[in-house]
Design an enzyme around this catalytic site. Structure first.
Site, short mmCIF file in Angstrom:
data_model
loop_
_atom_site.label_atom_id
_atom_site.label_comp_id
_atom_site.label_asym_id
_atom_site.label_seq_id
_atom_site.Cartn_x
_atom_site.Cartn_y
_atom_site.Cartn_z
N CYS A 1 2.72 -3.11 -0.91
CA CYS A 1 2.02 -3.86 -1.96
C CYS A 1 1.72 -5.28 -1.51
O CYS A 1 2.62 -6.00 -1.04
CB CYS A 1 2.86 -3.87 -3.23
N CYS B 1 1.05 1.01 -6.97
CA CYS B 1 1.89 0.65 -8.11
C CYS B 1 1.84 1.78 -9.12
O CYS B 1 1.45 1.61 -10.27
CB CYS B 1 1.39 -0.66 -8.73
N CYS C 1 6.18 0.08 -3.03
CA CYS C 1 6.21 -1.39 -3.06
C CYS C 1 6.10 -2.00 -1.66
O CYS C 1 5.60 -3.11 -1.51
CB CYS C 1 7.49 -1.87 -3.74
N CYS D 1 6.39 -10.47 -7.09
CA CYS D 1 6.50 -9.50 -8.19
C CYS D 1 7.92 -9.59 -8.75
O CYS D 1 8.90 -9.28 -8.07
CB CYS D 1 6.22 -8.09 -7.69
N GLU E 1 -17.11 5.30 -16.84
CA GLU E 1 -16.09 4.63 -17.63
C GLU E 1 -15.70 5.44 -18.86
O GLU E 1 -14.53 5.50 -19.23
CB GLU E 1 -16.56 3.23 -18.06
#
Length: 350
Positions: free
Chosen positions: A206, A196, A203, A212, A43
DNA sequence: AATTCGGGGCT
DNA sequence: AGCCCAGAATT
């Protein structure tokens, strides 16, 4: 949990099971993993840094520092070479310091606030550690989540501004499920990273495109919105290559731990306006200039012109004293210390 | 709440 | 040259 949020998470999780990234080296396969160390290191490396870049560093770092104890025991000079070239060196110093804090505490944090108390860990990274690191409830807000959610809800306004960020956190918190929380966290990042995407979103693949708003309005590329960036200032400076007449070694200095390239070894850099005075102070005969290297940071661009000065034994002690924390190194020794990319560019001119 | 801080890669 | 990237810390 509303029907809409359950539906959003379910569709995302179903997509993740089939198309998500499941083989990243920091992903824990045998749950529950009692030690969030691996996820933690990943991270921190991944803050403002692409997965592809981190892949070149993560395994090497983990092999050298396989546990929080080994990292805590190491000196900064041991750690720096394993972060050199990755950028944002304050992350490494904070990670190193926080490892010592964790060892002193005797255990990893187990709450959001506990993680955030460690240096270098903010709200999003703390959320990721609760989720991915500890398999608890956690919410993240990285660039991927910002892009996915601001598109899905067609959120207007600068996505970096406080009101919009607050709105995105609120939305993310509502949408993030308790069940399969870690998978959801990974899933929404994977969606942002693979479908995305900023410039060429896919798209048609997706799983959440039907509701959306940006997609419905055919305005996907308009989100997330951001205010116009101001031009980055340009600076010019001279990279001082001080070459020892006898040994051929150069004078390198370890930069102060705060600030640019903090804690890394670099060749001395002086403003062009200071060069003449510097040269006079040490009676340096003008050496040859090498081709200028351009290096861009987020906040300014640097045009660095390397200039070589050969010095004799009488001059070299005074110079080493003048540059704090400096030492004479040959090229390989300097590279072994770990250098920022700009220094590698300079070396490439030599 | 707004600003500052601060590397590298990709197109 | 501009933009993006698994943000944090400070003011």
């Amino acid at each position: 949990m509303t029907d809409q949020s359950a539906d959003f998470a379910t569709r995302l999780l179903d997509w993740f099971d089939q198309h998500g990234r499941h083989d990243l080296p920091w992903q824990v396969r045998d749950y529950p993993d009692k030690h969030p160390y691996k996820v933690w290191v990943s991270e921190i490396m991944l803050q403002q840094t692409q997965v592809k870049t981190v892949l070149n560093y993560f395994d090497r770092f983990m092999q050298r520092f396989p546990s929080v104890e080994s990292l805590a025991q190491a000196s900064w000079d041991d750690v720096a070479p394993y972060w050199a070239g990755l950028g944002y060196y304050a992350r490494a110093r904070n990670l190193h310091k926080a490892a010592q804090q964790v060892v002193a505490q005797g255990s990893f944090p187990h709450t959001l606030e506990g993680w955030m108390a460690l240096s270098g860990i903010g709200r999003s990274t703390a959320g990721a550690l609760m989720s991915l690191g500890l398999q608890q409830y956690g919410v993240i807000m990285d660039g991927n989540v910002k892009r996915v959610l601001s598109r899905h809800q067609a959120i207007a306004g600068d996505s970096m501004s406080s009101p919009v960020v607050a709105q995105l956190w609120q939305l993310a918190t509502v949408l993030t499920p308790v069940q399969r929380n870690a998978d959801y966290t990974q899933a929404i990042m994977d969606l942002g990273a693979t479908l995305c995407t900023s410039k060429k979103p896919l798209c048609l693949y997706c799983p959440v495109r039907e509701d959306c708003k940006a997609y419905q309005q055919n305005r996907v590329l308009e989100f997330p919105q951001k205010k116009a960036a101001k031009a980055t200032p340009v600076k010019h400076a001279v990279v001082i290559i001080i070459e020892h007449e006898q040994t051929g070694q150069w004078l390198w200095q370890q930069r102060p731990s705060e600030g640019l390239w903090g804690g890394l070894y670099c060749l001395p850099i002086v403003e062009q306006t200071e060069l003449a005075a510097f040269q006079a102070q040490f009676s340096l005969t003008t050496g040859c200039s090498l081709p200028t290297v351009k290096h861009s940071f987020t906040h300014f661009s640097w045009f660095l012109t390397p200039q070589v000065f050969k010095v004799n034994a009488a001059q070299h002690d005074a110079l080493q004293h003048y540059f704090a924390a400096s030492q004479w190194l040959d090229k390989q020794q300097a590279m072994d210390k770990g250098l920022p990319k700009a220094m590698l560019k300079v070396l490439g001119q030599c």
